[in-house]
Write an enzyme that holds these catalytic residues in place. Structure first.
Site, PDB file in Angstrom:
ATOM      1  N   HIS A 157      92.799  96.374  61.861  1.00  0.00           N
ATOM      2  CA  HIS A 157      91.204  95.956  62.561  1.00  0.00           C
ATOM      3  C   HIS A 157      90.827  95.031  63.867  1.00  0.00           C
ATOM      4  O   HIS A 157      89.810  95.097  64.375  1.00  0.00           O
ATOM      5  CB  HIS A 157      90.462  95.003  61.268  1.00  0.00           C
ATOM      6  CG  HIS A 157      90.691  95.174  60.383  1.00  0.00           C
ATOM      7  ND1 HIS A 157      89.873  96.315  59.572  1.00  0.00           N
ATOM      8  CD2 HIS A 157      91.336  94.580  58.999  1.00  0.00           C
ATOM      9  CE1 HIS A 157      90.431  96.616  58.166  1.00  0.00           C
ATOM     10  NE2 HIS A 157      90.791  95.201  57.667  1.00  0.00           N
ATOM     11  N   ASP A 215      95.061 102.708  54.456  1.00  0.00           N
ATOM     12  CA  ASP A 215      94.993 101.807  54.156  1.00  0.00           C
ATOM     13  C   ASP A 215      93.683 101.177  53.583  1.00  0.00           C
ATOM     14  O   ASP A 215      92.403 102.733  53.839  1.00  0.00           O
ATOM     15  CB  ASP A 215      94.952 100.436  55.347  1.00  0.00           C
ATOM     16  CG  ASP A 215      94.661  99.124  55.496  1.00  0.00           C
ATOM     17  OD1 ASP A 215      95.901  98.373  54.567  1.00  0.00           O
ATOM     18  OD2 ASP A 215      93.572  98.080  54.627  1.00  0.00           O
ATOM     19  N   HIS A 254      91.293  99.376  54.071  1.00  0.00           N
ATOM     20  CA  HIS A 254      89.839  99.572  54.798  1.00  0.00           C
ATOM     21  C   HIS A 254      89.340 100.267  55.789  1.00  0.00           C
ATOM     22  O   HIS A 254      90.555 100.700  56.168  1.00  0.00           O
ATOM     23  CB  HIS A 254      90.498  97.674  55.033  1.00  0.00           C
ATOM     24  CG  HIS A 254      90.353  97.113  54.068  1.00  0.00           C
ATOM     25  ND1 HIS A 254      91.758  95.907  53.426  1.00  0.00           N
ATOM     26  CD2 HIS A 254      89.494  95.972  53.104  1.00  0.00           C
ATOM     27  CE1 HIS A 254      91.625  95.214  52.511  1.00  0.00           C
ATOM     28  NE2 HIS A 254      90.164  95.666  52.384  1.00  0.00           N
ATOM     29  N   ASP A 298      96.389  99.287  50.232  1.00  0.00           N
ATOM     30  CA  ASP A 298      95.945  98.172  49.228  1.00  0.00           C
ATOM     31  C   ASP A 298      95.184  98.914  48.418  1.00  0.00           C
ATOM     32  O   ASP A 298      94.305  98.537  48.014  1.00  0.00           O
ATOM     33  CB  ASP A 298      95.405  97.259  50.233  1.00  0.00           C
ATOM     34  CG  ASP A 298      95.116  97.433  51.457  1.00  0.00           C
ATOM     35  OD1 ASP A 298      94.966  99.290  51.771  1.00  0.00           O
ATOM     36  OD2 ASP A 298      94.442  96.520  52.333  1.00  0.00           O
TER      37      ASP A 298
HETATM   38 ZN   LIG Z   1      93.937  96.929  54.325  1.00  0.00          ZN
END
Ligand SMILES: [Zn+2]
Length: 311
Positions: free
Chosen positions: A130, A167, A169, A248
């Site tokens: 991120h 991931d 996200h 995740d």
């Molecule tokens: Zn994540």
């Protein structure tokens, strides 16, 4: 050649406070599982050195590196916690952890390019995907994978590398850094909508973004990967593959609502390994991102490493 394993102790001292899901215990759980399963002794363990800030500036702006460096060094000197965003904070050890996490990724890249390891896994935190060119967010300070990929290109002279991000996200930071850099193909999948609420429209033609609705299960994910990722990777013929390995998207992880299980991570790793063997002399550097259910995380890293190490 062995699979290299980085598990820097410095990365366990960064702590964002009680109850924070991105906690030091994540790395301990992975290491315990690797020891208990016998996998640990099949890996070659390396100590990480702190990253050279010149490498960090291949992915981040000079202004950001100097600003975050000042802030985190201050935090280390005062021994106080400082807030970075509502989800992200630093303690006295965060600067050292961030330097060693990115350092491990760069060192792993050198080991693999030099043929001293077939492939490598970096069990590091803070995670990175991120972190944009000029902003830390979402538990991330330095974009470990983007730094390592740029090191492979700009310092080691590779011409084409792929970044694979599974991931749950969206890796908005990596996309921000490498969108438009045609030496990099980034393929990713992520739950959408979900933090950071980006990715549905790719920022560059070198991106294959696959947004997935909540509750998508492993079987569907595999079909999508076969249709979207694998042909793009085959066409691109990367000389090295970097993996933003977040776990995740696991069914048991509470930060997302996708339905992957260990067998899916095994399948994905096998497919990526086959592509690396065809085009990249097997070169893979995999770097931990998310994964917050300690049991699911450690088992998933276990199957991922078992494939990487041919065990
Ligand atoms: Zn994540």
């Amino acid at each position: 050649m062995p699979t290299a394993y980085f598990n820097p102790p410095e990365c366990r001292r960064h702590d964002m406070g009680e109850g924070h899901p991105e906690c030091p215990e994540r790395l301990a759980a992975i290491d315990d599982w690797l020891i208990a399963s016998g996998l640990s002794q099949a890996l070659e363990h390396f100590d990480a050195r702190p990253v050279d800030l010149k490498d960090v500036e291949l992915a981040h702006t000079h202004g950001y590196v100097s600003e975050i460096g000042t802030m985190l060094r201050d935090c280390a000197e005062k021994g106080e916690r400082c807030a970075v965003d509502p989800d992200t904070s630093a303690n006295a050890h965060t600067w050292s952890a961030a330097l060693h996490a990115a350092g491990a990724a760069v060192q792993a890249t050198d080991l693999v390019i030099d043929g001293r390891a077939d492939n490598a896994f970096c069990s590091v935190r803070p995670p990175g995907h991120h972190a944009t060119r000029d902003q830390s967010m979402g538990f991330c300070f330095f974009n470990n994978v983007a730094i390592a990929a740029r090191h492979a290109l700009d310092v080691r002279g590779l011409k084409r590398v792929a970044i694979v991000d599974f991931d749950v996200h969206h890796g908005n930071g990596t996309e921000d850094i490498i969108a438009g850099d045609d030496r990099v193909l980034m393929v990713s999948m992520f739950q959408h909508p979900l933090y950071p609420y980006s990715g549905a429209v790719p920022k560059g033609t070198n991106m294959v973004n696959v947004p997935l609705p909540a509750y998508t299960r492993g079987g569907e994910v595999r079909e999508i990967i076969e249709a979207m990722w694998l042909p793009a990777l085959e066409r691109f013929k990367p000389q090295m593959i970097f993996i933003s390995a977040g776990f995740d998207a696991h069914r048991d992880d509470e930060l997302g609502q996708l339905g992957l299980v260990e067998a899916d991570y095994e399948w994905i790793t096998l497919k990526l390994k086959a592509i690396a063997e065809r085009h990249a002399q097997g070169r893979i550097v995999s770097v931990l991102e998310g994964g917050y259910n300690l049991h699911a995380l450690s088992r998933s890293v276990g199957v991922h490493l078992r494939v990487l190490a041919d065990l």
